[in-house]
Design a protein around this motif. Structure first.
Motif, PDB file in Angstrom:
ATOM      1  N   THR A 155       0.830  -1.206   0.000  1.00 38.46           N
ATOM      2  CA  THR A 155       0.000   0.000   0.000  1.00 38.46           C
ATOM      3  C   THR A 155       0.865   1.257   0.000  1.00 38.46           C
ATOM      4  OG1 THR A 155      -1.747  -1.211   1.158  1.00 38.46           O
ATOM      5  CG2 THR A 155      -1.904   1.189   1.166  1.00 38.46           C
ATOM      6  N   VAL A 156       1.932   1.255   0.780  1.00 44.07           N
ATOM      7  CA  VAL A 156       2.854   2.401   0.788  1.00 44.07           C
ATOM      8  C   VAL A 156       3.417   2.623  -0.615  1.00 44.07           C
ATOM      9  CG1 VAL A 156       5.103   3.231   1.610  1.00 44.07           C
ATOM     10  CG2 VAL A 156       3.458   2.278   3.232  1.00 44.07           C
ATOM     11  N   MET A 157       3.808   1.549  -1.271  1.00 41.53           N
ATOM     12  CA  MET A 157       4.385   1.673  -2.615  1.00 41.53           C
ATOM     13  C   MET A 157       3.334   2.127  -3.631  1.00 41.53           C
ATOM     14  SD  MET A 157       7.655   1.109  -2.704  1.00 41.53           S
ATOM     15  CE  MET A 157       7.392   2.470  -1.621  1.00 41.53           C
ATOM     16  N   MET A 158       2.115   1.634  -3.501  1.00 47.10           N
ATOM     17  CA  MET A 158       1.061   2.025  -4.428  1.00 47.10           C
ATOM     18  C   MET A 158       0.737   3.515  -4.290  1.00 47.10           C
ATOM     19  SD  MET A 158      -2.798   0.460  -4.805  1.00 47.10           S
ATOM     20  CE  MET A 158      -3.201   0.789  -3.111  1.00 47.10           C
ATOM     21  N   SER A 168       3.333   6.987  -0.215  1.00 47.46           N
ATOM     22  CA  SER A 168       3.237   7.813   0.982  1.00 47.46           C
ATOM     23  C   SER A 168       2.880   6.955   2.192  1.00 47.46           C
ATOM     24  CB  SER A 168       2.163   8.880   0.786  1.00 47.46           C
ATOM     25  OG  SER A 168       1.795   9.473   2.002  1.00 47.46           O
ATOM     26  N   PHE A 169       3.621   7.137   3.283  1.00 44.95           N
ATOM     27  CA  PHE A 169       3.283   6.472   4.534  1.00 44.95           C
ATOM     28  C   PHE A 169       1.964   7.009   5.078  1.00 44.95           C
ATOM     29  CE2 PHE A 169       7.815   5.533   4.455  1.00 44.95           C
ATOM     30  CZ  PHE A 169       7.875   4.261   4.989  1.00 44.95           C
ATOM     31  N   THR A 170       1.786   8.319   4.994  1.00 45.24           N
ATOM     32  CA  THR A 170       0.587   8.950   5.533  1.00 45.24           C
ATOM     33  C   THR A 170      -0.670   8.504   4.780  1.00 45.24           C
ATOM     34  OG1 THR A 170       1.906  10.860   6.196  1.00 45.24           O
ATOM     35  CG2 THR A 170      -0.482  11.180   6.077  1.00 45.24           C
ATOM     36  N   LYS A 171      -0.623   8.507   3.451  1.00 43.89           N
ATOM     37  CA  LYS A 171      -1.779   8.071   2.673  1.00 43.89           C
ATOM     38  C   LYS A 171      -2.065   6.591   2.897  1.00 43.89           C
ATOM     39  CE  LYS A 171      -1.280  11.518  -0.978  1.00 43.89           C
ATOM     40  NZ  LYS A 171      -0.892  11.740  -2.383  1.00 43.89           N
ATOM     41  N   ALA A 172      -1.014   5.785   3.018  1.00 44.06           N
ATOM     42  CA  ALA A 172      -1.202   4.355   3.282  1.00 44.06           C
ATOM     43  C   ALA A 172      -1.861   4.154   4.640  1.00 44.06           C
ATOM     44  CB  ALA A 172       0.136   3.624   3.216  1.00 44.06           C
ATOM     45  N   ALA A 173      -1.431   4.928   5.628  1.00 43.34           N
ATOM     46  CA  ALA A 173      -2.029   4.828   6.963  1.00 43.34           C
ATOM     47  C   ALA A 173      -3.513   5.149   6.907  1.00 43.34           C
ATOM     48  CB  ALA A 173      -1.315   5.771   7.929  1.00 43.34           C
ATOM     49  N   CYS A 174      -3.866   6.200   6.200  1.00 47.26           N
ATOM     50  CA  CYS A 174      -5.276   6.587   6.052  1.00 47.26           C
ATOM     51  C   CYS A 174      -6.058   5.484   5.354  1.00 47.26           C
ATOM     52  CB  CYS A 174      -5.367   7.900   5.289  1.00 47.26           C
ATOM     53  SG  CYS A 174      -7.043   8.495   5.064  1.00 47.26           S
ATOM     54  N   GLY A 227      16.406  -8.126   6.108  1.00 46.45           N
ATOM     55  CA  GLY A 227      17.832  -7.833   6.196  1.00 46.45           C
ATOM     56  C   GLY A 227      18.314  -6.752   5.250  1.00 46.45           C
ATOM     57  N   PHE A 228      17.397  -6.026   4.641  1.00 47.67           N
ATOM     58  CA  PHE A 228      17.781  -4.925   3.752  1.00 47.67           C
ATOM     59  C   PHE A 228      16.622  -3.930   3.631  1.00 47.67           C
ATOM     60  CE2 PHE A 228      16.586  -8.633   1.180  1.00 47.67           C
ATOM     61  CZ  PHE A 228      15.454  -8.162   0.527  1.00 47.67           C
ATOM     62  N   ALA A 229      16.966  -2.727   3.195  1.00 45.82           N
ATOM     63  CA  ALA A 229      15.971  -1.658   3.045  1.00 45.82           C
ATOM     64  C   ALA A 229      15.109  -1.903   1.821  1.00 45.82           C
ATOM     65  CB  ALA A 229      16.665  -0.306   2.936  1.00 45.82           C
ATOM     66  N   LEU A 230      13.839  -1.558   1.954  1.00 43.83           N
ATOM     67  CA  LEU A 230      12.889  -1.627   0.844  1.00 43.83           C
ATOM     68  C   LEU A 230      12.555  -0.238   0.318  1.00 43.83           C
ATOM     69  CD1 LEU A 230      10.446  -4.225   2.418  1.00 43.83           C
ATOM     70  CD2 LEU A 230      12.083  -4.645   0.567  1.00 43.83           C
ATOM     71  N   ILE A 231      12.674   0.740   1.208  1.00 40.96           N
ATOM     72  CA  ILE A 231      12.264   2.109   0.886  1.00 40.96           C
ATOM     73  C   ILE A 231      13.366   3.072   1.315  1.00 40.96           C
ATOM     74  CG2 ILE A 231      10.604   3.936   1.416  1.00 40.96           C
ATOM     75  CD1 ILE A 231       8.524   1.757   1.919  1.00 40.96           C
ATOM     76  N   ASN A 232      13.678   4.022   0.429  1.00 40.09           N
ATOM     77  CA  ASN A 232      14.563   5.135   0.778  1.00 40.09           C
ATOM     78  C   ASN A 232      13.685   6.260   1.297  1.00 40.09           C
ATOM     79  OD1 ASN A 232      17.035   3.980  -0.189  1.00 40.09           O
ATOM     80  ND2 ASN A 232      16.327   4.407  -2.266  1.00 40.09           N
ATOM     81  N   SER A 267      12.531  14.735   0.725  1.00 39.56           N
ATOM     82  CA  SER A 267      11.693  14.956  -0.453  1.00 39.56           C
ATOM     83  C   SER A 267      10.624  13.872  -0.621  1.00 39.56           C
ATOM     84  CB  SER A 267      12.561  15.027  -1.712  1.00 39.56           C
ATOM     85  OG  SER A 267      13.213  13.786  -1.917  1.00 39.56           O
ATOM     86  N   GLY A 268      10.641  12.862   0.246  1.00 36.64           N
ATOM     87  CA  GLY A 268       9.632  11.811   0.171  1.00 36.64           C
ATOM     88  C   GLY A 268      10.258  10.431   0.230  1.00 36.64           C
ATOM     89  N   ILE A 269       9.577   9.466  -0.393  1.00 33.29           N
ATOM     90  CA  ILE A 269      10.067   8.094  -0.364  1.00 33.29           C
ATOM     91  C   ILE A 269      10.234   7.573  -1.787  1.00 33.29           C
ATOM     92  CG2 ILE A 269       9.001   7.598   1.867  1.00 33.29           C
ATOM     93  CD1 ILE A 269       6.859   5.986   0.327  1.00 33.29           C
TER      94      ILE A 269
END
Length: 155
Positions: free
Chosen positions: A11-14, A17-23, A44-49, A53-55
């Motif tokens: 959902t965050v990727m779609m 935004s973390f905020t929009k995904a939370a909503c 064991g690794f990052a999925l999101i930078n 300026s955002g993600i």
């Protein structure tokens, strides 16, 4: 790893935004951020930078996202099959519509759906030609649900 973490990451990727995904998910922004961090820790690794300026998705996140979405779709399929075995007619129908149609034609159609299939939830994505076409070319699973519609009329 859990399906809920997959759902949150997807959902965050779609929504980018973390905020929009939370909503969208009915969670706090902090819970969404924590779930993604926990998934990253599990893997064991990052999925999101994350930066000011955002993600953006990492290379690893981009590689895993289709598999995560496939797992989520398979989970949905299992639930639908189980419901079909039990003879339960329930689920969610997501429809992309133009604003004029959602205001004028859909209330009657949704009312009829509520009468015939009370366990089926109707979700609408309102947009213009371009946004609906873009969503369709990406697949129905990419529809962002702007609102839930449940129309009850006193006929």
């Amino acid at each position: 790893m859990s399906l809920i973490k997959y759902q949150i990451f997807s959902t965050v990727m779609m929504l980018k935004s973390f905020t929009k995904a939370a909503c969208q998910l009915g969670l706090t922004q902090s819970a969404v951020s924590h779930a993604v961090s926990s998934l990253e820790h599990d893997l064991g690794f990052a999925l999101i930078n994350r930066d000011r300026s955002g993600i953006t998705v990492t290379r690893e996140g981009r590689i895993l996202l289709p598999s995560i979405n496939a797992v989520l779709q398979m989970d949905k399929n299992v639930h639908q099959e189980a419901s079909a075995i039990l003879g339960i007619k329930k689920g969610v129908v997501t429809v992309g519509v133009f604003n004029s149609i959602s205001r004028h034609l859909l209330p009657k159609i949704i009312h009829e759906m509520d009468q015939r299939y009370p366990l089926v939830q109707v979700r609408l994505y309102e947009g213009n030609y371009e946004t609906i076409e873009q969503r369709l070319t990406r697949g129905v699973k990419s529809f962002f649900v702007c609102k839930f519609i449940s129309v009850r009329t006193d006929d």
